[in-house]
Design an enzyme around this catalytic site. Structure first.
Site, PDB file in Angstrom:
ATOM      1  N   LEU A  71     -14.516  -5.651  -7.005  1.00 41.33           N
ATOM      2  CA  LEU A  71     -13.918  -6.412  -7.825  1.00 41.33           C
ATOM      3  C   LEU A  71     -12.876  -7.302  -7.387  1.00 41.33           C
ATOM      4  O   LEU A  71     -13.150  -8.207  -7.697  1.00 41.33           O
ATOM      5  CB  LEU A  71     -13.641  -5.459  -8.956  1.00 41.33           C
ATOM      6  CG  LEU A  71     -14.539  -4.968  -9.328  1.00 41.33           C
ATOM      7  CD1 LEU A  71     -13.264  -3.949 -10.776  1.00 41.33           C
ATOM      8  CD2 LEU A  71     -14.722  -5.603 -10.984  1.00 41.33           C
ATOM      9  N   GLY A  72     -11.959  -6.647  -6.478  1.00 45.98           N
ATOM     10  CA  GLY A  72     -11.356  -8.307  -5.633  1.00 45.98           C
ATOM     11  C   GLY A  72     -10.868  -7.089  -4.645  1.00 45.98           C
ATOM     12  O   GLY A  72     -10.685  -6.010  -4.342  1.00 45.98           O
ATOM     13  N   GLY A 125      -4.546  -3.410  -2.537  1.00 43.99           N
ATOM     14  CA  GLY A 125      -5.848  -3.674  -2.073  1.00 43.99           C
ATOM     15  C   GLY A 125      -7.208  -3.391  -2.227  1.00 43.99           C
ATOM     16  O   GLY A 125      -7.121  -4.586  -3.039  1.00 43.99           O
ATOM     17  N   GLY A 154      -3.501  -7.764  -5.517  1.00 45.80           N
ATOM     18  CA  GLY A 154      -2.371  -6.454  -4.770  1.00 45.80           C
ATOM     19  C   GLY A 154      -2.109  -6.241  -3.725  1.00 45.80           C
ATOM     20  O   GLY A 154      -2.674  -6.990  -2.724  1.00 45.80           O
ATOM     21  N   ASP A 204       6.569  -7.864  -8.734  1.00 45.42           N
ATOM     22  CA  ASP A 204       5.524  -8.661  -7.692  1.00 45.42           C
ATOM     23  C   ASP A 204       3.949  -9.042  -8.668  1.00 45.42           C
ATOM     24  O   ASP A 204       3.212  -9.325  -9.206  1.00 45.42           O
ATOM     25  CB  ASP A 204       4.386  -7.826  -7.388  1.00 45.42           C
ATOM     26  CG  ASP A 204       3.708  -8.896  -6.163  1.00 45.42           C
ATOM     27  OD1 ASP A 204       3.994 -10.297  -6.471  1.00 45.42           O
ATOM     28  OD2 ASP A 204       2.349  -8.860  -5.543  1.00 45.42           O
TER      29      ASP A 204
END
Ligand SMILES: *[C@@H]1O[C@H](CO)[C@@H](O)[C@H](O)[C@H]1NC(C)=O
Ligand SMILES: *[C@@H]1O[C@H](CO)[C@@H](O)[C@H](O)[C@H]1NC(C)=O
Ligand SMILES: *[C@@H]1O[C@H](CO)[C@@H](O)[C@H](O)[C@H]1NC(C)=O
Ligand SMILES: *[C@@H]1O[C@H](CO)[C@@H](O)[C@H](O)[C@H]1NC(C)=O
Ligand SMILES: *[C@@H]1O[C@H](CO)[C@@H](O)[C@H](O)[C@H]1NC(C)=O
Ligand SMILES: *[C@@H]1O[C@H](CO)[C@@H](O)[C@H](O)[C@H]1NC(C)=O
Ligand SMILES: *[C@@H]1O[C@H](CO)[C@@H](O)[C@H](O)[C@H]1NC(C)=O
Length: 654
Positions: A348-349, A354, A352, A467
């Site tokens: 999926l991407g 990983g 953060g 974050d």
């Protein structure tokens, strides 16, 4: 020319003319370890233990100079003609944040080895504002510039240029190199990888050529060639070396090896023979060894150890405490199966810390997202794992639910609710996948505020997110905003060394005090939330290197527009004017209040939610009457919790 032949010619010349000695200087520094005494360093420049020369570090607005300690004769004293010279060097530019490089470095000839009065930032440690363009001295530089400065008419943020007593290049080209078959390849100067450069000046042709390559062999074709007679530009004797600087954005600039020759050709470097950059294992050496030696034994040895390593690593180790954690622990095999073996197709991407894979919960149709990441320190991982239990109990409609986890060796897998609409940043920056309408944006901002209020004040203990950014705001099927990755940054602050805690955060969202104290607070979360508010309204990142200089820093730009009464100019043009003006002003003003330089003056989340719900009116925002002076200013500024009719704003750049 072989070294022997060179020596022979040299002796021949020596026999004929005895003043030539000073004219023939050959330097060949394969790393700088053994030639520490031969280099004159100033500013932030340092020679590291392994011989690596670093010109800068990741501090803001610093410069570094490294010159060969003795001046070199560059001109024939009998006719005033500049000599030919040649240099090869290997450098690396490691940006602090990927994509956002500092300023670059320059191969430099100068009458001074210290360049007093020179500025960092866009001046690369070479010149300053007052002397640029009208420099009385002598500076010749080949710049490897990683920042676009409009003042100097830079062509882009990745170029090579020739500069003479000025920061405006006489000629510049985008960084690139030629393959042996003349194919031209783009080259990314801020890749963090070693790049070899060659600068050759031919005093017969009055021509200077610059070549680049990520490899050890000198390309046939130069990337930049300029007709120029350096005789009137160089002084009789000059210092030769490097200059570099950082600005608001920083990169560490390294020189790994350097050769230089007057009236001869500088020797190229075999990149693998040079000191390695921090954090990189010298893989190249390994590869070269293997291919050269190429013995069966080595391969067999590696295969065996890899096999053993895998066997050990594959063990799904359960430790005592893990048994008490409860039902949310999945086995590694289950998650592997759930994601089809972590197939690329399911990726999926890179969220953060990983990679994130799509999957389906075992024995059900529930879609999940599995975040998979490795940690250098098992100790850190173990400590963190004990916290998963508590993070797993956080439940709020505006948080992405943590369903479970798994651990194997140095790898941690976290299982979350699948968010079909992906992350907010994909809707705001560059080429957005869809333009969010104003009502959608306003709703998402309120959702995030409500999730963050829960973390800060409504749960049994205060949780600092650390974050917050658009990429960590996920959108569910109904486009509700949900915060992801809460509590995770803590894991990464625990480096392998318990004494040094890394500051985790993303440039532009990081509160200024964090770089000093390193201690995240609810107030630093609020700062990041402010940056998020501004990006949602403006449709751009907090720092946009491609923007005009006055628009580089989003907060500064919004503040300037606020002061000049043109605040609505900053609203995302992609909304085509279709937005609620009162709400837009509210978000922008609140965004500024959260971005206050003074942590105490930022509002609390509780207050922010009330402002957003329209329950309380925002105080008047006025420019602080003085420059921020630490505690005094904080005392004069209203506490973010009080209800006042005005509030002092200390901008970032103060
Ligand atoms: C470096 O300096 C030493 C003295 O400190 C000197 O003997 C040596 O020749 C120098 N080497 C070069 C390449 O200049
Ligand atoms: C970076 O260089 C500056 C200037 O020399 C120095 O003050 C600072 O301590 C250095 N930072 C690190 C991390 O070495
Ligand atoms: C310097 O110039 C003189 C006069 O033109 C010439 O004879 C001599 O060869 C030159 N020396 C070098 C090293 O080029
Ligand atoms: C250059 O490399 C850096 C670091 O890998 C990366 O963040 C950046 O996107 C690259 N730039 C280009 C233009 O490819
Ligand atoms: C230029 O070279 C001459 C002779 O070596 C020297 O006297 C003079 O100081 C140099 N000029 C500068 C600006 O360093
Ligand atoms: C700029 O540099 C020159 C000489 O290098 C120096 O005399 C001058 O003071 C510097 N100007 C500033 C503003 O630092
Ligand atoms: C290079 O630039 C300097 C300063 O702009 C100028 O004086 C000089 O004439 C230029 N030289 C060439 C060869 O274009």
């Amino acid at each position: 020319m072989s070294r022997k032949l060179k020596l022979y010619l040299f002796l021949l010349l020596l026999a004929n003319q005895n003043h030539v000695l000073a004219q023939h200087d050959d330097l060949f520094f394969q790393g700088f370890d053994r030639v520490r005494n031969n280099m004159s360093l100033n500013g932030a420049a340092k020679i590291k233990k392994n011989g690596l020369l670093s010109l800068t570090n990741d501090s803001h607005s610093i410069l570094g100079h490294a010159f060969y300690s003795r001046p070199i004769k560059f001109k024939n004293s009998s006719n005033g003609k500049a000599f030919s010279f040649s240099s090869a060097f290997v450098f690396a530019v490691v940006p602090k944040y990927p994509n956002l490089g500092g300023h670059g470095l320059a191969f430099t000839l100068s009458t001074s080895s210290e360049l007093p009065g020179a500025f960092p930032r866009q001046y690369l440690g070479l010149l300053n504002k007052t002397v640029d363009g009208s420099f009385p001295g002598h500076i010749f530089a080949v710049e490897f510039d990683t920042h676009r400065d409009y003042d100097f008419f830079d062509i882009n943020d990745n170029h090579v240029g020739v500069n003479i007593n000025s920061m405006v290049s006489n000629k510049s080209v985008p960084a690139a190199y030629f393959l042996p078959d003349s194919e031209k390849k783009e080259l990314n100067l801020t890749s963090g990888k070693p790049i070899q450069a060659w600068v050759d000046y031919d005093s017969f042709k009055n021509q200077l050529e610059v070549r680049l390559s990520p490899f050890s062999t000198k390309p046939i074709h130069p990337i930049l060639s300029i007709d120029i007679d350096l005789s009137n530009i160089l002084n009789d004797s000059m210092y030769v070396g490097f200059s570099s600087s950082t600005g608001l954005l920083t990169s560490t600039h390294y020189v790994l090896g350097w050769s230089f020759s007057v009236n001869g050709e500088a020797k190229s470097f075999s990149i693998s023979s040079l000191p390695s950059l921090p954090g990189t294992k010298n893989l190249l050496v390994l590869v070269v060894c293997v291919s050269v030696a190429s013995t069966f034994v080595i391969i067999l040895g590696i295969a065996t150890s890899l096999y053993l390593f895998r066997k050990i690593k594959d063990g799904d180790m359960i430790e005592g405490w893990e048994l008490q954690v409860g039902p949310n622990r999945f086995s590694y095999q289950e998650l592997r199966k759930a994601t089809g073996g972590f197939r690329e197709k399911e990726l999926l991407g890179f969220g953060g810390f990983g990679k994130v894979y799509r999957g389906t919960l075992p024995n059900s149709d529930t879609p999940i997202a599995v975040k998979r990441f490795c940690h250098e320190s098992r100790q850190g991982l173990r400590e963190f794992s004990t916290e998963i239990t508590s993070i797993g109990r956080l439940r709020h409609k505006n948080l992405v639910r943590l369903l479970g986890w798994s651990r194997r060796g140095g790898e941690l897998l976290l299982v979350y609710d699948y968010m079909p609409n992906g992350s907010l940043d994909k809707y705001l920056f560059e080429k957005p996948k869809a333009i969010l309408k104003w009502e959608q944006r306003f709703k998402i901002v309120k959702d995030v505020a409500s999730g963050l209020l829960y973390l800060h004040e409504e749960w049994e203990q205060t949780v600092i997110h650390r974050d917050i950014k658009a990429a960590n705001v996920l959108l569910d099927s109904e486009l509700n905003g949900r915060l992801g990755d809460f509590g995770l940054a803590k894991l990464y602050e625990r480096g392998s060394n318990p004494i040094t805690t890394k500051v985790v955060g993303t440039l532009g969202y990081m509160a200024p005090e964090l770089t000093k104290t390193g201690k995240p607070t609810t107030s630093s979360d609020v700062f990041a939330f402010g940056a998020l508010l501004l990006e949602v309204v403006c449709g751009r990142r907090p720092i946009e290197p491609k923007a005009l200089p006055e628009e580089l820093i989003l907060v500064d730009w919004v503040w300037d527009k606020w002061k000049s009464g043109a605040i609505l100019d900053v609203v995302d043009p992609r909304l085509k004017g279709e937005f609620d003006e009162i709400e837009a002003v509210l978000l922008l003003k609140l965004g500024l209040m959260c971005s206050n330089y003074v942590p105490k003056a930022r509002p609390l989340m509780r207050k922010i939610v009330r402002y957003l719900e329209g329950e309380v009116a925002l105080p008047e925002l006025i420019a602080a009457p003085d420059v921020y002076d630490g505690e005094n200013a904080a005392a004069k500024t209203d506490s973010g919790d009080e209800l006042k009719d005005h509030m002092y704003f200390y901008p970032l750049s103060s």
